[in-house]
Design a protein around this motif. Structure first.
Motif, PDB file in Angstrom:
ATOM      1  N   ASP A 110       4.652   3.865  -7.764  1.00 25.96           N
ATOM      2  CA  ASP A 110       3.380   3.297  -7.323  1.00 25.96           C
ATOM      3  C   ASP A 110       3.168   3.531  -5.839  1.00 25.96           C
ATOM      4  O   ASP A 110       2.089   3.900  -5.399  1.00 25.96           O
ATOM      5  CB  ASP A 110       3.374   1.786  -7.582  1.00 25.96           C
ATOM      6  CG  ASP A 110       2.672   1.456  -8.885  1.00 25.96           C
ATOM      7  OD1 ASP A 110       1.873   2.305  -9.336  1.00 25.96           O
ATOM      8  OD2 ASP A 110       2.918   0.386  -9.451  1.00 25.96           O
ATOM      9  N   ASN A 140       2.346   7.099  -5.176  1.00 24.85           N
ATOM     10  CA  ASN A 140       0.985   7.383  -5.611  1.00 24.85           C
ATOM     11  C   ASN A 140      -0.023   6.844  -4.609  1.00 24.85           C
ATOM     12  O   ASN A 140      -0.975   7.524  -4.219  1.00 24.85           O
ATOM     13  CB  ASN A 140       0.775   6.729  -6.986  1.00 24.85           C
ATOM     14  CG  ASN A 140      -0.420   7.293  -7.690  1.00 24.85           C
ATOM     15  OD1 ASN A 140      -0.883   8.379  -7.366  1.00 24.85           O
ATOM     16  ND2 ASN A 140      -0.937   6.557  -8.656  1.00 24.85           N
ATOM     17  N   GLU A 141       0.237   5.608  -4.171  1.00 20.86           N
ATOM     18  CA  GLU A 141      -0.691   4.964  -3.263  1.00 20.86           C
ATOM     19  C   GLU A 141      -0.717   5.668  -1.912  1.00 20.86           C
ATOM     20  O   GLU A 141      -1.783   5.993  -1.390  1.00 20.86           O
ATOM     21  CB  GLU A 141      -0.254   3.510  -3.092  1.00 20.86           C
ATOM     22  CG  GLU A 141      -1.329   2.599  -2.575  1.00 20.86           C
ATOM     23  CD  GLU A 141      -0.792   1.188  -2.446  1.00 20.86           C
ATOM     24  OE1 GLU A 141      -1.120   0.522  -1.477  1.00 20.86           O
ATOM     25  OE2 GLU A 141       0.016   0.784  -3.332  1.00 20.86           O
ATOM     26  N   GLU A 200      -8.099  11.832 -10.906  1.00 20.44           N
ATOM     27  CA  GLU A 200      -8.418  10.451 -11.270  1.00 20.44           C
ATOM     28  C   GLU A 200      -9.611  10.426 -12.232  1.00 20.44           C
ATOM     29  O   GLU A 200      -9.601   9.717 -13.232  1.00 20.44           O
ATOM     30  CB  GLU A 200      -8.776   9.619 -10.023  1.00 20.44           C
ATOM     31  CG  GLU A 200      -7.609   9.371  -9.083  1.00 20.44           C
ATOM     32  CD  GLU A 200      -6.603   8.375  -9.633  1.00 20.44           C
ATOM     33  OE1 GLU A 200      -7.009   7.301 -10.088  1.00 20.44           O
ATOM     34  OE2 GLU A 200      -5.393   8.691  -9.617  1.00 20.44           O
ATOM     35  N   THR A 220      -1.506   8.379 -11.606  1.00 23.12           N
ATOM     36  CA  THR A 220      -1.966   7.043 -12.003  1.00 23.12           C
ATOM     37  C   THR A 220      -2.012   6.951 -13.521  1.00 23.12           C
ATOM     38  O   THR A 220      -1.504   6.000 -14.127  1.00 23.12           O
ATOM     39  CB  THR A 220      -3.383   6.780 -11.463  1.00 23.12           C
ATOM     40  OG1 THR A 220      -3.432   7.184 -10.100  1.00 23.12           O
ATOM     41  CG2 THR A 220      -3.761   5.335 -11.596  1.00 23.12           C
TER      42      THR A 220
END
Lengths: 448, 480
Positions: free
Chosen positions: A339, A342-343, A363, A370
């Motif tokens: 996470d 990814n962030e 996305e 994600t």
């Protein structure tokens, strides 16, 4: 005036070649997308067929023991591939879109990889996102790098300055004509894609289209700014290509190296080792202790008593469960690490339009990390659901024939998360504003 | 000869006076440092991890008490992929390889946890390695340095003067090429020294002749590769009317060679040779195994006849009276059958991959970038064949352990054993220690030559072609 500029622009051979090149690579990308979708569809169909046969065969072979049957039975979950995925394949070629799991320990099955030719992955797909991100800017650069410098070098610039009322509006028209031509190529390609790939004209597609337009506009902004520096054609070509290389190759690759080194994932290996130990060592420890731990996790099954003897299925599945339970911490850490990765990558990407576009297109098409993480969550949920359904049947030694096995069809997961439009559009708009603003100022200064 | 050296010297001198060149070179230098640094960090981290977890896995294996051998076969082992020393230089396909395989009885697991699997879309832009900079960015720098080498002389009118002073076209082209190569060497030599130092540090005292040969070949092949681009730049500059056309042609060429063509050919290979889906691959194996004999089916004819022939050979009327454990024997037979079938399918799959990749290999004759890419990956042990080798060795080890455990079962477990529990059904844990740990043995450099023959031939072809073009153009080129 503008029609004259358009005619003049389109007369050039290099423009025709450029437009043709874009259209051709666009069409190729649509075929690549189509092929990818066909393979996905085929996989899903084959999985559905296989699951049916696999369950029927095993039910026939193990008709007396629910526990043994469930040892073998695999249930598949499909990560739905939207038609728009064909325009941005993203990570979908690396990560499996189908995960098949038995009700045994999940951690030993969750990360099972797909079959892949690493060379294909290394060189990457020519999907439309590649054409858009890599090739459109090159053509934009080729169309605009000598807009003013060429006129200067051939001596016609002075005539323009004298003859036209506002040289700036002349420059603006030169750029507009080129922008419209490139935009037309985008529209044509995406329109063809829509029909060819049966992509619905929904908000996801419109977002895809809009963010593509902004990206093209961003590159026109960059070219406009470079033109406003009033340098030679050669200088413009070199500087624009350098910007392209910087944004397409150097920065993304450097950031990737940085991210990999900043967030390595030893938790992945830690998890597999832990789960192996967690499960297997229970063969040699006290049965009741294991089953008690299992009951502590699932108090609802306390009512089942452990049968006597060397082996029973309650104990077996309790052992399997311990593999997951004892590696739960590492597994959670891995999820959190991913996470973070990814962030951070999405956050950094806001400042680098090329990266930003790739991540956002993924996305939109639900093909990025994600989506992969959400799919893995869903696999976990799916596995747990199957477990909870079958555990009581196994422990109560329900007859195999009491179950309607045909109803266990392949399940499908469709990511429902909505898009954050501000995050998608805003960074690009800021960059467009900056470059056009800078370019405009330079032209003003030059004039006065 | 003398005049060529003179031209080369003059070229180098003017190149270094150019501020833009200085900035670009400096920038690439910094990038190289970053690439070396991050490559090294990653290498060290990954290999440390690999050692740590391989040891942990071994420790866990040995910590097992007395047990039924089949339980140990299921306990299984892990094979973790380690990085070869030169992978610091060229990451190759490593990010797309899985890093660990779980090795257990009856089952060939997938190689999991590739870097790519946990990557955001970013990885698709590539990675910064020293090899990537030398392969992709340096040719462009060469083109930037060389586009005007002859074209600008033509534009300035100095070309006519040079040629009328008795200089031949060949001397001019060679001289400019030497000069360009000379400039590139100011980056290339320090890079090669750096990579050699890192390479020495990584290996410590264990430097082998083999590894040294690999490094030397890398140095030579990159030198050839970059020289090819230097000559191309000068030749294009020589045939271009203006330096602007030379620049745009070279940029177009660079984009074609490094960005468009590699992807396009691989896409072609992928489109022509389609691969089975995972479920098809696995169900085909299952089907083939069942065709021979289904060990789960008590009435299966294959296993029944096997049993009958055993009973006849040993002249007994029940498997319980056999001098060895029948269950162990049956599993040994089953493992042999399924492992062979699996390997057959795996080979077929790899064969399709190989065919897919063949386009990119052949392309080396059109595109020197592919020649160096393939050769460099092979020399750095980060190519496709290094990957299949790791998987092959891991599978061989898995098979060995499973069969070893089956042998132990045949030898020590009674035919009257009803389950894997109970004192009489377990064997001493000292046997676990007899099982050596998985050790990956990289293949020799000979394999690189046989795998990359095409790339090597392509290099020779390019050298020949360029010499031919120099000769041809020397006769036909005009000064205006």
């Amino acid at each position: 005036m503008i029609t004259l500029i358009l005619k003049n622009f389109l007369r050039s051979n290099s423009v025709k070649i450029g437009v043709l090149f874009l259209l051709l690579s666009g069409i190729i990308s649509l075929f690549v997308g189509k092929q990818f979708m066909a393979k996905q569809k085929q996989s899903v169909a084959e999985t559905a067929q296989y699951q049916q046969k696999h369950i029927a065969d095993n039910v026939k072979n193990h008709k007396d023991e629910m526990g043994l049957l469930l040892y073998y039975l695999k249930f598949s979950l499909v990560n739905n591939t939207l038609p728009i995925n064909a325009l941005s394949i993203g990570q979908r070629d690396v990560n499996p879109s189908i995960q098949s799991v038995t009700i045994r320990g999940l951690e030993a099955q969750k990360y099972d990889a797909d079959l892949n030719n690493p060379y294909n992955l290394l060189l990457g797909n020519i999907d439309f996102s590649f054409v858009l991100i890599f090739l459109f800017p090159l053509i934009i650069i080729a169309f605009t790098y000598n807009i003013i410098s060429e006129e200067k070098e051939s001596g016609t610039w002075k005539i323009v300055v004298i003859q036209s009322r506002s040289p700036f509006s002349f420059i603006f028209q030169l750029f507009s004509v080129r922008f419209l031509v490139v935009l037309l190529v985008l529209f044509v390609t995406l329109f063809m894609g829509c029909i060819f790939l049966a992509i619905p004209l929904d908000s996801a597609f419109l977002t895809y289209l809009l963010v593509s337009i902004l990206y093209i506009l961003f590159w026109f902004g960059v070219c406009f700014w470079v033109a406003s520096l009033h340098k030679s054609s050669n200088f413009n070509a070199v500087i624009l290509l350098s910007i392209w290389i910087f944004l397409i190759i150097i920065l993304p690759a450097s950031i990737n190296n940085f991210l990999v080194n900043k967030y390595p994932t030893p938790e992945a290996l830690e998890t597999t080792l832990k789960q192996r130990k967690g499960y297997h060592e229970k063969w040699d420890t006290d049965k009741q202790a294991t089953v008690d731990k299992f009951f502590a996790h699932y108090p609802q099954f306390k009512k089942f008593k452990m049968p006597e003897g060397d082996f029973n299925w309650l104990w077996y599945y309790a052992m399997q469960q311990m593999g997951d339970d004892e590696s739960a911490k590492q597994s959670k850490e891995l999820r959190e690490k991913l996470d973070k990765r990814n962030e951070l990558s999405a956050n950094i990407a806001q400042f680098i339009p090329t990266l930003h576009l790739q991540i956002q297109l993924n996305e939109i098409a639900k093909s990025g990390l994600t989506n992969q993480l959400l799919f893995l969550d869903e696999v976990t949920y799916f596995h747990e659901k199957n477990r909870l359904y079958f555990y009581p049947k196994i422990f109560s030694e329900a007859p195999v024939s009491s179950e309607k096995w045909e109803k266990f069809k392949v399940q499908t997961f469709t990511e429902e998360s909505s898009l954050n439009y501000t995050k998608i559009f805003f960074p690009l708009m800021v960059f467009i504003g900056i470059f056009i603003g800078l370019g405009y100022m330079n032209f003003r200064i030059k004039k006065s | 000869m003398n005049s060529e050296i003179l031209i080369a010297k003059l070229f180098i001198k003017t190149a270094f006076k150019n501020k833009a060149v200085f900035i670009l070179t400096l920038f690439i230098g910094l990038l190289l440092i970053y690439a070396a640094f991050s490559g090294w960090t990653n290498f060290k981290y990954q290999n440390d991890m690999k050692v740590k977890y391989q040891e942990q896995s071994r420790k866990d294996w040995l910590s097992n008490p007395d047990k039924h051998p089949h339980r140990m076969a299921h306990y299984g082992n892990f094979a973790f992929r380690s990085k070869a020393p030169l992978s610091v230089f060229d990451f190759g396909m490593e990010s797309f390889f899985g890093n660990s395989i779980y090795l257990e009885a009856h089952k060939q697991n997938t190689t999991n946890f590739s870097e790519a699997g946990f990557s955001t879309g970013m990885l698709r832009f590539g990675e910064i390695s020293i090899a990537m900079i030398l392969q992709v960015l340096l040719p462009l720098l060469i083109f930037f340095l060389g586009f005007s080498s002859i074209a600008s002389e033509r534009e300035n009118g100095t070309l006519k003067i040079l040629l009328s002073q008795g200089l031949s076209w060949k001397q001019l082209i060679l001289g400019k090429s030497y000069g360009l190569i000379g400039v590139v060497m100011t980056i290339f030599i320090p890079v090669m020294i750096t990579i050699s130092l890192i390479w020495i540090t990584i290996q410590g005292e264990n430097i082998t002749v083999e590894e040294t040969l690999r490094l030397l070949l890398i140095i030579i092949s990159y030198f050839v590769y970059l020289s090819i681009f230097c000559v191309i730049a000068v030749l294009i500059s020589a045939i271009s009317k203006t330096s602007k056309t030379a620049l745009t042609s070279l940029i177009g060429l660079w984009l074609m060679l490094t960005i468009v063509l590699p992807r396009a050919t691989q896409a072609l290979g992928k489109a022509i040779y389609s691969t089975p889906s995972k479920v098809k691959f696995e169900s085909d194996i299952d089907a083939d195994v069942v065709k021979v004999g289904d060990s789960h089916n008590p009435d299966d004819p294959y296993y029944k006849s096997l049993k009958d022939s055993l009973l006849a050979t040993y002249k007994v009327d029940s498997v319980k009276k056999l001098p060895f454990n029948y269950g162990g024997f049956q599993m040994k037979e089953g493992e042999k059958i399924s492992a062979n079938i699996y390997q057959k399918h795996q080979k077929e799959l790899w064969n399709i991959y190989y065919k897919q990749n063949s386009f990119s290999k052949i392309l080396a004759f059109v595109n020197p970038y592919m020649a160096i890419k393939n050769l460099s990956m092979a020399l750095s042990s980060t190519d496709f064949s290094s990957y299949t080798e790791f998987q092959e060795q891991a599978e061989a080890y898995r098979y060995h352990v499973s069969q070893e455990m089956n042998e132990l079962q045949m030898k020590y477990i009674s035919n009257n054993a009803k389950s894997s529990a109970g004192k009489s059904n377990i064997i001493d844990k000292k046997h676990w220690e007899d099982m050596h740990d998985f050790q990956y043995k990289p293949s020799g450099i000979g394999k690189v030559f046989s795998n990359e023959l095409i790339s090597i031939l392509a290099f020779l072809f390019w050298i020949g072609l360029l010499f031919f073009l120099i000769r041809l153009l020397s006769k036909n080129l005009k000064a205006i």
